[in-house]
Motif scaffolding. Structure first.
Motif, PDB file in Angstrom:
ATOM      1  N   LYS A 240       1.052  -1.211  -0.014  1.00  0.00           N
ATOM      2  CA  LYS A 240       0.042   0.142   0.176  1.00  0.00           C
ATOM      3  C   LYS A 240       0.502   1.369  -0.187  1.00  0.00           C
ATOM      4  N   ARG A 241       0.050   1.786  -0.965  1.00  0.00           N
ATOM      5  CA  ARG A 241       1.144   3.604  -0.996  1.00  0.00           C
ATOM      6  C   ARG A 241       1.266   4.232   0.644  1.00  0.00           C
ATOM      7  N   LYS A 242       1.931   4.338   1.136  1.00  0.00           N
ATOM      8  CA  LYS A 242       2.336   5.115   2.754  1.00  0.00           C
ATOM      9  C   LYS A 242       1.203   6.605   2.568  1.00  0.00           C
ATOM     10  N   SER A 244      -1.769   6.713   2.339  1.00  0.00           N
ATOM     11  CA  SER A 244      -3.431   6.800   1.908  1.00  0.00           C
ATOM     12  C   SER A 244      -4.555   5.955   2.688  1.00  0.00           C
ATOM     13  N   ARG A 245      -5.806   5.017   2.687  1.00  0.00           N
ATOM     14  CA  ARG A 245      -6.531   5.317   3.014  1.00  0.00           C
ATOM     15  C   ARG A 245      -6.447   4.096   2.949  1.00  0.00           C
ATOM     16  N   ASN A 246      -6.302   3.241   2.492  1.00  0.00           N
ATOM     17  CA  ASN A 246      -6.095   1.589   2.575  1.00  0.00           C
ATOM     18  C   ASN A 246      -4.510   1.499   2.899  1.00  0.00           C
ATOM     19  N   TYR A 247      -3.956   2.288   3.035  1.00  0.00           N
ATOM     20  CA  TYR A 247      -1.983   2.127   3.536  1.00  0.00           C
ATOM     21  C   TYR A 247      -2.785   1.474   5.314  1.00  0.00           C
ATOM     22  N   GLU A 248      -3.195   3.005   5.928  1.00  0.00           N
ATOM     23  CA  GLU A 248      -4.591   3.235   7.072  1.00  0.00           C
ATOM     24  C   GLU A 248      -5.005   1.496   7.810  1.00  0.00           C
TER      25      GLU A 248
END
Ligand code: ZN
Length: 416
Positions: A240-242, A244-248
């Motif tokens: 996941k991109r640091k 980003s919402r998906n990272y969280e």
């Protein structure tokens, strides 16, 4: 004997309350970190450290400073408590450095970050209020400038709480932890007089008792069992991109999985320690250097087994229950010494589970022999010495302990 005890409950703040708590945590962190920063600067320039009263006055002043006036938006008590905690952290660190404080190494206080576990402590001064209807499964905790937070009530508090700490775990879970002063619970009459516990990895511990019974405590290896899932979650997070919402989301999922491992382990160790204390009047344990062992090849397994926690729990619960807990020196060669003739032999590699004593010829089981030695070294089981080697020989014989048993924990296996 009165002692301070913690009672934790899961908390379910609303969205607004969670936001208020988030601000509160931020402010507490700010106060704590500023203390550390001042301390470090003073240390570098060789200046005098401001006293606690000065720092507290400083805190009040910064509320009027336009740059830090946001400190006014949260309750004042947790901020003062943060200052106190920072001071205690330094006091403990210096006490350890000077040698006044016993026990494991105390590290130098460091800055708190947004990422770890967050906490804020309220004292009675803050006028927090706890409401609970008898028999109701929910309770309400009213905190100044946060609101009325719902708690899942799982057990009653023995007395009126002194303080409450509101915690947020990295997995997003909230907890309210109350401190109470309680008198100790009534401990059942012990079934066994003396026990020696040899802590290990194959089984978490082998308990040999002076009355001839023995028991192996299972080592469930919680981390190892969920390693595949954890690795999967690690990889998912890495993709996941640091920021980003998906990272969280992935981060929370991973934190929740780790929390689960931790919770299960603590639950298991608490129950095991409680049972050891309830069943035995006197317990002898080794003193292990967990930090030293953690750096070795077996480190991960050692930490997963939770030796340190088990020893700490047994010692604490034992003291409270008035049991006789003894620790033997970490340099004592409990494995190498023969418990029948007390002659020290060569070190044994881990894969050798049984051997014959080269001096007296007694057949020895690795764990049982160690457990008997621990009992003897702690000065327990004087009766064993009085009877001579025969009893020891029976106790150290390879019996049911040579393979760890997957059994109901409360069962004991008689030797004869
Ligand atoms: Zn021998």
């Amino acid at each position: 004997m009165a002692s301070i005890k913690r009672y934790r409950y899961r908390a379910y703040p609303t969205k607004g309350q969670a936001h208020a708590l988030s601000c509160l945590y931020g402010c507490c962190r700010f106060v704590y970190n500023r203390f550390v920063a001042v301390r470090e600067t003073m240390f570098k320039v060789g200046g005098r450290m401001p006293t606690f009263t000065q720092l507290a006055r400083d805190l009040t002043q910064s509320k009027n400073d336009p740059d830090t006036s946001w400190l006014k938006t949260v309750s004042a008590v947790p901020l003062q408590q943060s200052l106190r905690h920072a001071r205690t952290a330094y006091d403990n660190y210096f006490a350890w450095k000077k040698g006044d404080r016993k026990g494991p190494e105390v590290g130098k206080p460091t800055f708190k970050t947004r990422r770890g576990t967050q906490s804020a402590e309220f004292t009675l001064n803050s006028r927090f209020k706890l409401e609970h209807e008898p028999g109701c499964k929910w309770a309400f905790l009213t905190l100044p400038k946060v609101g009325r937070v719902k708690l899942r009530w799982t057990r009653d508090l023995p007395t009126v709480p002194k303080t409450v700490t509101v915690i947020r775990r990295p997995c997003g879970r909230y907890e309210a932890s109350f401190t109470t002063i309680t008198t100790s619970r009534i401990t059942p009459k012990a079934l066994h007089a003396e026990a020696g516990v040899d802590i290990g990895l194959l089984s978490l511990g082998v308990v040999r008792r002076s009355d001839g019974t023995c028991e192996a405590i299972e080592n469930p290896r919680f981390l190892k069992n969920s390693e595949r899932r954890l690795r999967h979650l690690d990889r998912e997070l890495a993709r996941k991109r640091k920021g980003s919402r998906n990272y969280e989301k992935a981060r929370t999922r991973r934190a929740r999985a780790y929390q689960k491992v931790k919770d299960t382990r603590l639950d298991y160790l608490t129950k095991t320690a409680r049972r050891l204390i309830d069943e035995n009047q006197a317990i002898a344990l080794e003193t292990l250097s967990i930090t030293g062992l953690a750096k070795t090849r077996l480190g991960k397994s050692v930490l997963d087994a939770g030796w340190g926690t088990l020893i700490r729990l047994v010692t604490q619960m034992g003291r409270e229950a008035g049991r006789d807990i003894r620790r033997i020196s970490r340099w004592y060669a409990s494995t190498q010494t023969c418990c029948v003739c007390h002659v020290k032999d060569k070190p044994k590699p881990l894969n050798i589970r049984e051997w014959d004593c080269p001096n007296c010829g007694a057949r020895l089981d690795r764990d049982a022999n160690a457990a008997v030695n621990i009992m003897l070294a702690a000065g327990l089981a004087e009766s064993l010495n009085a009877c001579g080697g025969d009893v020891n020989r029976k106790l150290a014989m390879p019996a049911a302990t040579s393979t760890p048993m997957k059994q109901e924990p409360s069962e004991t296996i008689p030797l004869h």
